[in-house]
Scaffold this active site. Structure first.
Site, PDB file in Angstrom:
ATOM      1  N   ASN A  14       0.841  -1.213   0.000  1.00 35.64           N
ATOM      2  CA  ASN A  14       0.000   0.000   0.000  1.00 35.64           C
ATOM      3  C   ASN A  14       0.869   1.254   0.000  1.00 35.64           C
ATOM      4  O   ASN A  14       0.530   2.236  -0.668  1.00 35.64           O
ATOM      5  CB  ASN A  14      -0.956   0.003   1.196  1.00 35.64           C
ATOM      6  CG  ASN A  14      -2.163  -0.868   0.935  1.00 35.64           C
ATOM      7  OD1 ASN A  14      -3.074  -0.469   0.217  1.00 35.64           O
ATOM      8  ND2 ASN A  14      -2.157  -2.066   1.484  1.00 35.64           N
ATOM      9  N   ILE A  92      -1.619  -1.692  17.962  1.00 37.78           N
ATOM     10  CA  ILE A  92      -2.826  -1.042  18.481  1.00 37.78           C
ATOM     11  C   ILE A  92      -2.383   0.280  19.092  1.00 37.78           C
ATOM     12  O   ILE A  92      -1.433   0.325  19.888  1.00 37.78           O
ATOM     13  CB  ILE A  92      -3.522  -1.939  19.516  1.00 37.78           C
ATOM     14  CG1 ILE A  92      -4.069  -3.180  18.801  1.00 37.78           C
ATOM     15  CG2 ILE A  92      -4.642  -1.183  20.236  1.00 37.78           C
ATOM     16  CD1 ILE A  92      -4.640  -4.227  19.714  1.00 37.78           C
ATOM     17  N   LEU A  93      -3.044   1.357  18.686  1.00 32.71           N
ATOM     18  CA  LEU A  93      -2.627   2.688  19.135  1.00 32.71           C
ATOM     19  C   LEU A  93      -3.371   3.079  20.417  1.00 32.71           C
ATOM     20  O   LEU A  93      -4.544   2.765  20.585  1.00 32.71           O
ATOM     21  CB  LEU A  93      -2.913   3.708  18.033  1.00 32.71           C
ATOM     22  CG  LEU A  93      -2.105   3.464  16.750  1.00 32.71           C
ATOM     23  CD1 LEU A  93      -2.686   4.237  15.588  1.00 32.71           C
ATOM     24  CD2 LEU A  93      -0.637   3.812  16.973  1.00 32.71           C
ATOM     25  N   ASN A 107      -6.717   4.638   8.292  1.00 39.74           N
ATOM     26  CA  ASN A 107      -6.316   3.232   8.227  1.00 39.74           C
ATOM     27  C   ASN A 107      -7.045   2.567   7.077  1.00 39.74           C
ATOM     28  O   ASN A 107      -8.167   2.957   6.735  1.00 39.74           O
ATOM     29  CB  ASN A 107      -6.670   2.517   9.529  1.00 39.74           C
ATOM     30  CG  ASN A 107      -6.176   1.077   9.537  1.00 39.74           C
ATOM     31  OD1 ASN A 107      -5.070   0.790   9.082  1.00 39.74           O
ATOM     32  ND2 ASN A 107      -6.987   0.169  10.039  1.00 39.74           N
ATOM     33  N   HIS A 109      -8.415  -1.211   6.010  1.00 40.69           N
ATOM     34  CA  HIS A 109      -8.688  -2.494   6.657  1.00 40.69           C
ATOM     35  C   HIS A 109      -9.229  -3.479   5.615  1.00 40.69           C
ATOM     36  O   HIS A 109     -10.099  -3.113   4.815  1.00 40.69           O
ATOM     37  CB  HIS A 109      -9.717  -2.289   7.777  1.00 40.69           C
ATOM     38  CG  HIS A 109     -10.046  -3.557   8.487  1.00 40.69           C
ATOM     39  ND1 HIS A 109      -9.198  -4.127   9.418  1.00 40.69           N
ATOM     40  CD2 HIS A 109     -11.103  -4.397   8.385  1.00 40.69           C
ATOM     41  CE1 HIS A 109      -9.732  -5.246   9.857  1.00 40.69           C
ATOM     42  NE2 HIS A 109     -10.889  -5.442   9.240  1.00 40.69           N
TER      43      HIS A 109
END
Ligand code: GRF
Length: 193
Positions: A14, A92-93, A107, A109
């Site tokens: 990406n 994980i933020l 993001n 997904h």
């Protein structure tokens, strides 16, 4: 131009799609920095080949998630980053990180959200007998894969599909969708500034 950081952990296909869109001039952003938590991420090589500055922030060197995210915020703020693009960033933020860049973290997904949050989406979609699959770009919020949806792209699931074939189909969709959405969000942020 809007200063953008792309955060990766792995292959970076990406990221490559974003690099290509900038090169082909249909994405007007300053691709300012690529950050990886994984020193071995192939995406780092892609960034270096495109002459984009890279930084490695190895999570193994931090004792808590909070300390890691504080260092990440510091790094991004030091580079005056205005939009954070997660592209296969397998972390994980913390809420603290999310709040440091309100409505400025994207993001992508690999499912048609709100269905199939989390990992292993291709297998889970097959197990559930779905007829459609795809990918979704959303703003990052405190809850995993649950932020406001911006756009999605879909494909049909065919009888011969496997998790691997679905992954290839979804990746293809992602590479079209992500640069397009980044261009839209960047344009909106610039008009608002
Ligand atoms: C993509 O499938 C994306 O949806 C998910 O992680 C994967 C990253 O792939 N968040 P790549 O590193 O961009 O090739």
């Amino acid at each position: 131009m809007l200063k953008v950081a792309v955060l990766i952990s792995g292959n970076g296909s990406n990221l490559q799609a974003v690099i290509d869109a900038v090169d082909q001039q249909n994405l007007a952003i300053d691709l300012h920095l690529v950050v990886s938590n994984n020193p071995e991420a192939h995406g780092l090589t892609r960034a270096q080949q495109a002459n984009i500055p890279t930084a490695i922030l190895n999570h193994r060197l931090f004792t808590t998630r909070e300390a890691y995210d504080a260092a990440l915020i510091q790094l991004l703020k030091a580079h005056h980053v205005e939009l954070v693009v997660l592209a296969g960033f397998m972390r994980i933020l913390t809420p603290h990180f999310v709040d440091a860049f309100p409505q400025r973290i994207l993001n992508i997904h690999p499912s048609l959200l709100p269905k199939f949050r989390g990992l292993n989406t291709h297998q889970r979609v097959l197990d559930a007998g779905e007829s459609q699959h795809g990918c979704t770009v959303h703003y990052v919020s405190h809850e995993l894969d649950a932020g406001e949806i911006i756009d999605s792209a879909q494909c049909a699931i065919e009888p011969h599909d496997t998790p691997e074939s679905l992954q290839a189909k979804v990746h293809h969709l992602e590479h079209q969708l992500y640069p397009k959405v980044i261009a839209e969000v960047a344009g909106k942020l610039q008009r608002a500034s």
